[in-house]
Design a protein around this motif. Structure first.
Motif, PDB file in Angstrom:
ATOM      1  N   ASP A 238      -6.886   7.781  15.013  1.00 12.86           N
ATOM      2  CA  ASP A 238      -5.972   7.219  16.015  1.00 12.86           C
ATOM      3  C   ASP A 238      -5.211   6.024  15.439  1.00 12.86           C
ATOM      4  O   ASP A 238      -4.016   5.854  15.700  1.00 12.86           O
ATOM      5  N   ARG A 239      -5.903   5.207  14.673  1.00 11.56           N
ATOM      6  CA  ARG A 239      -5.256   4.040  14.046  1.00 11.56           C
ATOM      7  C   ARG A 239      -4.204   4.491  13.041  1.00 11.56           C
ATOM      8  O   ARG A 239      -3.103   3.935  12.984  1.00 11.56           O
ATOM      9  N   LEU A 240      -4.538   5.503  12.241  1.00 13.35           N
ATOM     10  CA  LEU A 240      -3.582   6.003  11.257  1.00 13.35           C
ATOM     11  C   LEU A 240      -2.379   6.643  11.937  1.00 13.35           C
ATOM     12  O   LEU A 240      -1.243   6.503  11.482  1.00 13.35           O
ATOM     13  N   ALA A 241      -2.624   7.362  13.028  1.00 10.17           N
ATOM     14  CA  ALA A 241      -1.527   8.006  13.751  1.00 10.17           C
ATOM     15  C   ALA A 241      -0.586   6.975  14.355  1.00 10.17           C
ATOM     16  O   ALA A 241       0.622   7.196  14.450  1.00 10.17           O
ATOM     17  N   ALA A 242      -1.129   5.827  14.746  1.00 13.33           N
ATOM     18  CA  ALA A 242      -0.306   4.786  15.351  1.00 13.33           C
ATOM     19  C   ALA A 242       0.657   4.159  14.346  1.00 13.33           C
ATOM     20  O   ALA A 242       1.672   3.578  14.727  1.00 13.33           O
ATOM     21  N   ARG A 243       0.345   4.295  13.041  1.00 11.99           N
ATOM     22  CA  ARG A 243       1.239   3.753  12.021  1.00 11.99           C
ATOM     23  C   ARG A 243       2.557   4.514  12.001  1.00 11.99           C
ATOM     24  O   ARG A 243       3.601   3.963  11.695  1.00 11.99           O
ATOM     25  N   ASP A 244       2.488   5.820  12.281  1.00  8.82           N
ATOM     26  CA  ASP A 244       3.694   6.648  12.431  1.00  8.82           C
ATOM     27  C   ASP A 244       4.576   6.659  11.191  1.00  8.82           C
ATOM     28  O   ASP A 244       5.759   6.961  11.258  1.00  8.82           O
TER      29      ASP A 244
ATOM     30  N   LEU B  17       0.855  -1.180   0.000  1.00  7.99           N
ATOM     31  CA  LEU B  17       0.000   0.000   0.000  1.00  7.99           C
ATOM     32  C   LEU B  17       0.895   1.235   0.000  1.00  7.99           C
ATOM     33  O   LEU B  17       1.709   1.431   0.905  1.00  7.99           O
ATOM     34  N   ASP B  18       0.785   2.049  -1.053  1.00  7.61           N
ATOM     35  CA  ASP B  18       1.651   3.223  -1.176  1.00  7.61           C
ATOM     36  C   ASP B  18       1.023   4.483  -0.606  1.00  7.61           C
ATOM     37  O   ASP B  18       1.720   5.379  -0.146  1.00  7.61           O
ATOM     38  N   LEU B  19      -0.311   4.559  -0.684  1.00 11.74           N
ATOM     39  CA  LEU B  19      -1.004   5.779  -0.274  1.00 11.74           C
ATOM     40  C   LEU B  19      -2.315   5.443   0.417  1.00 11.74           C
ATOM     41  O   LEU B  19      -3.084   4.614  -0.063  1.00 11.74           O
ATOM     42  N   ILE B  20      -2.538   6.084   1.549  1.00 12.08           N
ATOM     43  CA  ILE B  20      -3.850   6.074   2.198  1.00 12.08           C
ATOM     44  C   ILE B  20      -4.431   7.472   2.028  1.00 12.08           C
ATOM     45  O   ILE B  20      -3.840   8.455   2.474  1.00 12.08           O
TER      46      ILE B  20
ATOM     47  N   PRO C 273      -3.678  14.381  16.046  1.00 13.29           N
ATOM     48  CA  PRO C 273      -2.743  13.251  16.174  1.00 13.29           C
ATOM     49  C   PRO C 273      -1.881  13.012  14.934  1.00 13.29           C
ATOM     50  O   PRO C 273      -0.862  12.327  15.011  1.00 13.29           O
ATOM     51  N   LEU C 274      -2.291  13.559  13.789  1.00 18.05           N
ATOM     52  CA  LEU C 274      -1.559  13.321  12.544  1.00 18.05           C
ATOM     53  C   LEU C 274      -0.488  14.377  12.280  1.00 18.05           C
ATOM     54  O   LEU C 274       0.331  14.203  11.378  1.00 18.05           O
ATOM     55  N   LEU C 275      -0.498  15.459  13.032  1.00 13.94           N
ATOM     56  CA  LEU C 275       0.458  16.539  12.799  1.00 13.94           C
ATOM     57  C   LEU C 275       1.889  16.051  13.033  1.00 13.94           C
ATOM     58  O   LEU C 275       2.196  15.438  14.041  1.00 13.94           O
ATOM     59  N   GLY C 276       2.736  16.348  12.070  1.00 13.10           N
ATOM     60  CA  GLY C 276       4.150  16.017  12.209  1.00 13.10           C
ATOM     61  C   GLY C 276       4.518  14.593  11.878  1.00 13.10           C
ATOM     62  O   GLY C 276       5.698  14.230  11.966  1.00 13.10           O
ATOM     63  N   LEU C 277       3.544  13.770  11.461  1.00 10.07           N
ATOM     64  CA  LEU C 277       3.876  12.390  11.116  1.00 10.07           C
ATOM     65  C   LEU C 277       4.578  12.343   9.762  1.00 10.07           C
ATOM     66  O   LEU C 277       4.191  13.055   8.826  1.00 10.07           O
TER      67      LEU C 277
ATOM     68  N   GLY D 110       6.403   3.382   5.434  1.00 13.47           N
ATOM     69  CA  GLY D 110       6.642   4.144   4.214  1.00 13.47           C
ATOM     70  C   GLY D 110       5.398   4.501   3.444  1.00 13.47           C
ATOM     71  O   GLY D 110       5.488   5.074   2.357  1.00 13.47           O
ATOM     72  N   THR D 111       4.217   4.166   3.958  1.00 15.82           N
ATOM     73  CA  THR D 111       2.973   4.501   3.281  1.00 15.82           C
ATOM     74  C   THR D 111       2.646   5.972   3.479  1.00 15.82           C
ATOM     75  O   THR D 111       2.634   6.464   4.610  1.00 15.82           O
ATOM     76  N   ALA D 112       2.390   6.677   2.385  1.00 14.89           N
ATOM     77  CA  ALA D 112       2.019   8.086   2.474  1.00 14.89           C
ATOM     78  C   ALA D 112       0.568   8.209   2.937  1.00 14.89           C
ATOM     79  O   ALA D 112      -0.248   7.316   2.704  1.00 14.89           O
TER      80      ALA D 112
END
Length: 320
Positions: free
Chosen positions: A80-86, A60-63, A107-111, A90-92
């Protein structure tokens, strides 16, 4: 709800090497058109409930999360789930938010590899997707043309910068935001993690929050007499607002900080990410509401603001 819709493919489908997962409450024409124009293949479209299984799929290259038509109750656990991927795999991630959803994106800021867009214009969305494709294809190009590794990396960096400028021009952003791109280049030193700030010589200055608020009011007063875009300076406006808030022992939400930046929300979110990457901004969770987070100045930023104000006072100048 997998595979409800996929972006139509044009040209050679094998040339569309970026696999995307689209998470949305409903198919949106602007999103589908942007994916097609960027040459990105949509592997599946799912709603928030069906996203969990798809997120675990390989290659998966992009969400692409279009949260504009998603209820907050469904959006929060997904973010929250997406933020946990951190960004570790390498998925954008490109997240599209409505103006009223900005605080949910904290929660997504700065990831790493994350772009946050607020009610984006078509060209702005397209630019974000083109950047994802360019970055996704860069590693394979570098492997094939190893002898030109440095030049390829340089061209990719320049492409990223140019696409952002083209998006600004196409959406007819204000002169102030175009000037912001030049300011961004001047501020790139902020990204250096080892960059320090010179502290005040002598005892720290006695600073009152009302002094900082007066400066902020004076900066906003200019817009009554001159076009606001002439003085767009979101990084400094946010630093002032957060510094005043720290003196007042008050917490600042993401949406409030975007307003203080006095630029469109997507631009403000980009700058918040930049300042976070620079180690100047930090996040504090709201213990009473896990859906909210607050932005604060880091210790480095606090020392920088105090040192700057002390230096101004030593030479008899005022904060502006």
């Amino acid at each position: 709800m997998a595979n409800l819709s996929v972006a139509p493919l044009s040209g050679d489908p094998f040339a569309q090497a970026v696999n995307a997962l689209l998470i949305a409450g409903a198919a949106s024409t602007d999103v589908i058109d942007a994916l097609t124009a960027a040459g990105i293949r949509t592997r599946a479209m799912v709603d928030c409930a069906g996203a969990a299984a798809e997120l675990d799929e390989p290659r998966l290259d992009l969400i692409l999360l279009d949260a504009r038509s998603v209820a907050e109750a469904a959006c929060v656990p997904l973010i929250d789930r997406l933020a946990a991927r951190d960004g570790a795999d390498g998925t954008a991630l490109v997240a599209i938010l409505a103006a009223g959803q900005i605080d949910l994106a904290a929660p997504l800021l700065g990831l790493p590899g994350t772009q946050l867009l607020c009610d984006p214009a078509p060209a702005e969305l397209l630019a974000a997707l083109v950047l994802v494709r360019a970055e996704s294809e860069a590693p394979s190009r570098l492997r094939v043309h190893d002898v030109t590794r440095d030049s390829e990396a340089t061209r990719l960096r320049r492409l990223n910068e140019e696409v952002a400028r083209i998006a600004d021009a196409l959406t007819r952003l204000t002169r102030g935001e175009l000037a912001e791109d030049e300011a961004f280049e001047r501020y790139t030193g902020l990204r250096e993690p080892e960059m320090g700030y010179r502290g005040p010589e002598g005892p720290p200055p006695d600073i009152d929050a009302s002094e900082i608020r007066a400066v902020i009011r004076a900066r906003r007063l200019r817009s009554q007499y001159f076009a606001p875009e002439l003085f767009a300076d979101p990084a400094w406006d946010m630093l002032l607002d957060l510094f005043a808030a720290s003196l007042e022992r008050r917490r600042v939400s993401v949406s409030s900080l975007c307003i203080a930046a006095a630029v469109p929300p997507t631009t403000a979110l980009r700058w918040i990410g930049t300042m976070h990457d620079a180690g100047l901004f930090g996040r504090e969770a709201d213990p009473g509401d896990r859906r909210r987070a607050y932005i604060v100045l880091s210790e480095k930023a606090l020392q920088g603001m105090r040192g700057y104000i002390a230096a101004l006072r030593r030479v008899g100048l005022s904060l502006v």
